[in-house]
Design a protein around this motif. Structure first.
Motif, mmCIF file in Angstrom:
data_model
loop_
_atom_site.group_PDB
_atom_site.id
_atom_site.type_symbol
_atom_site.label_atom_id
_atom_site.label_comp_id
_atom_site.label_asym_id
_atom_site.label_seq_id
_atom_site.Cartn_x
_atom_site.Cartn_y
_atom_site.Cartn_z
ATOM 1 N N PHE A 195 -4.922 4.740 -0.507
ATOM 2 C CA PHE A 195 -3.843 3.775 -0.263
ATOM 3 C C PHE A 195 -3.195 4.028 1.103
ATOM 4 O O PHE A 195 -2.854 3.094 1.829
ATOM 5 C CB PHE A 195 -2.777 3.847 -1.365
ATOM 6 C CG PHE A 195 -3.231 3.313 -2.713
ATOM 7 C CD1 PHE A 195 -4.320 2.453 -2.819
ATOM 8 C CD2 PHE A 195 -2.556 3.658 -3.879
ATOM 9 C CE1 PHE A 195 -4.732 1.953 -4.052
ATOM 10 C CE2 PHE A 195 -2.957 3.160 -5.123
ATOM 11 C CZ PHE A 195 -4.047 2.312 -5.206
ATOM 12 N N ASP A 196 -3.061 5.289 1.467
ATOM 13 C CA ASP A 196 -2.440 5.595 2.767
ATOM 14 C C ASP A 196 -3.370 5.220 3.924
ATOM 15 O O ASP A 196 -2.906 4.765 4.975
ATOM 16 C CB ASP A 196 -2.080 7.080 2.836
ATOM 17 C CG ASP A 196 -0.789 7.287 3.633
ATOM 18 O OD1 ASP A 196 0.043 6.354 3.679
ATOM 19 O OD2 ASP A 196 -0.601 8.372 4.201
ATOM 20 N N LYS A 197 -4.675 5.411 3.720
ATOM 21 C CA LYS A 197 -5.655 5.036 4.767
ATOM 22 C C LYS A 197 -5.594 3.526 4.998
ATOM 23 O O LYS A 197 -5.509 3.060 6.143
ATOM 24 C CB LYS A 197 -7.065 5.457 4.336
ATOM 25 C CG LYS A 197 -8.158 5.100 5.311
ATOM 26 C CD LYS A 197 -9.500 5.649 4.845
ATOM 27 C CE LYS A 197 -10.617 5.316 5.823
ATOM 28 N NZ LYS A 197 -11.042 3.908 5.731
ATOM 29 N N TYR B 246 0.837 -1.210 0.000
ATOM 30 C CA TYR B 246 0.000 0.000 0.000
ATOM 31 C C TYR B 246 0.867 1.254 0.000
ATOM 32 O O TYR B 246 0.553 2.234 -0.670
ATOM 33 C CB TYR B 246 -0.946 0.004 1.211
ATOM 34 C CG TYR B 246 -2.301 -0.600 0.898
ATOM 35 C CD1 TYR B 246 -3.158 0.010 -0.019
ATOM 36 C CD2 TYR B 246 -2.719 -1.778 1.491
ATOM 37 C CE1 TYR B 246 -4.396 -0.531 -0.323
ATOM 38 C CE2 TYR B 246 -3.959 -2.332 1.193
ATOM 39 C CZ TYR B 246 -4.791 -1.704 0.286
ATOM 40 O OH TYR B 246 -6.014 -2.241 -0.021
ATOM 41 N N LYS B 247 1.959 1.265 0.756
ATOM 42 C CA LYS B 247 2.799 2.463 0.811
ATOM 43 C C LYS B 247 3.501 2.671 -0.538
ATOM 44 O O LYS B 247 3.607 3.797 -1.018
ATOM 45 C CB LYS B 247 3.825 2.328 1.943
ATOM 46 C CG LYS B 247 4.305 3.655 2.508
ATOM 47 C CD LYS B 247 3.174 4.518 3.054
ATOM 48 C CE LYS B 247 3.629 5.508 4.095
ATOM 49 N NZ LYS B 247 2.559 6.399 4.559
ATOM 50 N N LYS B 248 3.954 1.555 -1.128
ATOM 51 C CA LYS B 248 4.585 1.638 -2.461
ATOM 52 C C LYS B 248 3.603 2.310 -3.442
ATOM 53 O O LYS B 248 3.966 3.235 -4.167
ATOM 54 C CB LYS B 248 4.951 0.227 -2.941
ATOM 55 C CG LYS B 248 5.405 0.119 -4.407
ATOM 56 C CD LYS B 248 5.802 -1.316 -4.714
ATOM 57 C CE LYS B 248 5.919 -1.633 -6.205
ATOM 58 N NZ LYS B 248 6.888 -0.859 -6.955
ATOM 59 N N HIS B 249 2.349 1.851 -3.430
ATOM 60 C CA HIS B 249 1.365 2.393 -4.367
ATOM 61 C C HIS B 249 0.954 3.819 -3.974
ATOM 62 O O HIS B 249 0.639 4.621 -4.849
ATOM 63 C CB HIS B 249 0.151 1.460 -4.450
ATOM 64 C CG HIS B 249 0.475 0.126 -5.068
ATOM 65 N ND1 HIS B 249 1.606 -0.095 -5.815
ATOM 66 C CD2 HIS B 249 -0.186 -1.053 -5.059
ATOM 67 C CE1 HIS B 249 1.625 -1.353 -6.232
ATOM 68 N NE2 HIS B 249 0.561 -1.962 -5.780
ATOM 69 N N HIS B 250 0.953 4.114 -2.707
ATOM 70 C CA HIS B 250 0.668 5.487 -2.233
ATOM 71 C C HIS B 250 1.691 6.460 -2.838
ATOM 72 O O HIS B 250 1.353 7.541 -3.297
ATOM 73 C CB HIS B 250 0.735 5.486 -0.701
ATOM 74 C CG HIS B 250 0.846 6.847 -0.057
ATOM 75 N ND1 HIS B 250 -0.209 7.717 0.029
ATOM 76 C CD2 HIS B 250 1.895 7.459 0.556
ATOM 77 C CE1 HIS B 250 0.178 8.813 0.672
ATOM 78 N NE2 HIS B 250 1.448 8.684 1.001
ATOM 79 N N TRP B 251 2.948 6.033 -2.892
ATOM 80 C CA TRP B 251 3.991 6.904 -3.441
ATOM 81 C C TRP B 251 3.989 6.917 -4.969
ATOM 82 O O TRP B 251 4.265 7.931 -5.584
ATOM 83 C CB TRP B 251 5.383 6.420 -2.975
ATOM 84 C CG TRP B 251 5.620 6.536 -1.507
ATOM 85 C CD1 TRP B 251 5.192 7.536 -0.679
ATOM 86 C CD2 TRP B 251 6.364 5.622 -0.681
ATOM 87 N NE1 TRP B 251 5.618 7.290 0.609
ATOM 88 C CE2 TRP B 251 6.337 6.132 0.639
ATOM 89 C CE3 TRP B 251 7.044 4.436 -0.907
ATOM 90 C CZ2 TRP B 251 6.962 5.505 1.706
ATOM 91 C CZ3 TRP B 251 7.668 3.797 0.149
ATOM 92 C CH2 TRP B 251 7.627 4.321 1.444
ATOM 93 N N LEU C 134 -6.656 8.191 -4.850
ATOM 94 C CA LEU C 134 -5.992 6.909 -4.580
ATOM 95 C C LEU C 134 -4.788 7.082 -3.654
ATOM 96 O O LEU C 134 -4.516 6.233 -2.807
ATOM 97 C CB LEU C 134 -5.562 6.236 -5.891
ATOM 98 C CG LEU C 134 -6.709 5.596 -6.685
ATOM 99 C CD1 LEU C 134 -6.202 5.013 -7.995
ATOM 100 C CD2 LEU C 134 -7.416 4.507 -5.872
ATOM 101 N N HIS C 135 -4.080 8.205 -3.828
ATOM 102 C CA HIS C 135 -2.958 8.520 -2.933
ATOM 103 C C HIS C 135 -3.445 8.504 -1.476
ATOM 104 O O HIS C 135 -2.808 7.917 -0.596
ATOM 105 C CB HIS C 135 -2.420 9.894 -3.320
ATOM 106 C CG HIS C 135 -1.258 10.375 -2.527
ATOM 107 N ND1 HIS C 135 -0.008 9.801 -2.595
ATOM 108 C CD2 HIS C 135 -1.149 11.412 -1.651
ATOM 109 C CE1 HIS C 135 0.813 10.458 -1.789
ATOM 110 N NE2 HIS C 135 0.144 11.427 -1.200
ATOM 111 N N LEU C 136 -4.617 9.099 -1.239
ATOM 112 C CA LEU C 136 -5.173 9.140 0.121
ATOM 113 C C LEU C 136 -5.735 7.783 0.549
ATOM 114 O O LEU C 136 -5.520 7.339 1.685
ATOM 115 C CB LEU C 136 -6.278 10.212 0.216
ATOM 116 C CG LEU C 136 -5.859 11.659 -0.034
ATOM 117 C CD1 LEU C 136 -7.050 12.594 0.155
ATOM 118 C CD2 LEU C 136 -4.714 12.078 0.889
HETATM 119 FE FE FE2 Z 1 2.511 10.132 2.361
#
Ligand code: FE2
Length: 213
Positions: free
Chosen positions: A91-93, A72-77, A87-89
């Motif tokens: 994925f981080d949630k 999830y963090k990989k995809h968030h970045w 999606l950035h938000l």
């Molecule tokens: Fe972040």
């Protein structure tokens, strides 16, 4: 009246001893106190064999949950495109929620008197979630990859929850059902809706009707 020079301060050896006490004892090495895979029995009215079996299963779920969390963090970045912000938000949630699961699973393992996996190298050796490439992928691939990881965890969690219930390990069963399964199912729903191919502005049926007139 005593002059300043009459006052006796601490001797040199007192100072040396005091300084020794205040110096951190770094670079200490010793054998581990509990090897991985062994149970340090706690008074929880649960057979040692049951604790060992549950801990073994939970360490598998832990390795897979840590991997999904990091995915999830990989995809968030690395997410890109016109849905970047949502999606950035999202994925981080989901990353944060998986991180809470990681802690709950690890602490359940410790509560059983076992040892939880922790380090990246051990997690990498244990997880059954396929390793993604280091590079960036398109959004549908990112989501498909996440859904596949969720399904791996859900499949093993259901089997392990039944095993725990049959063995009388209600705490592990409850963690798997109430936390792991429910959280993963909800996240799957949120992700899956992004892969439904519906028009964004003009409905397909309205387009077809106006073309037929
Ligand atoms: Fe972040």
């Amino acid at each position: 009246m005593a002059s300043r020079s009459d006052k006796r301060g601490p001797s040199y050896s007192d100072i040396e001893e005091g300084t020794k006490k205040a110096t951190p004892l770094t670079h200490q090495h010793a054998h581990e106190i509990q090897p991985y895979g062994k149970i340090a029995k706690l008074p929880i009215a649960l057979d040692e064999k049951v604790c060992a079996a549950s801990a073994d299963n939970l360490n598998q779920i832990l390795a897979d949950t840590i991997t999904l969390r990091d995915l999830y963090k990989k995809h968030h970045w690395q997410v890109s495109g016109h849905t970047f912000y949502q999606l950035h938000l999202l994925f981080d949630k989901h990353h944060g929620e998986q991180d809470e699961l990681v802690d709950s699973i690890a602490e359940r393992i410790q509560s059983l008197g076992a040892i939880s996996l922790a380090m990246a190298a051990d997690v990498a050796e244990t997880t059954i979630i396929p390793r993604p490439p280091k590079g960036r992928e398109e959004v549908p691939i990112q989501i498909s990859r996440l859904l596949e990881a969720h399904e791996i965890i859900l499949r093993e969690a259901r089997t392990m929850a039944r095993d725990a219930a049959e063995a009388g390990d209600d705490g592990t069963n409850d963690l798997l059902v109430s936390d792991v399964i429910r959280a993963n199912e909800l996240q799957v729903w949120f992700l899956s809706e992004h892969l439904v191919d519906v028009p964004v502005v003009r409905a397909e049926q309205a387009k077809a009707a106006s073309a037929g007139r």
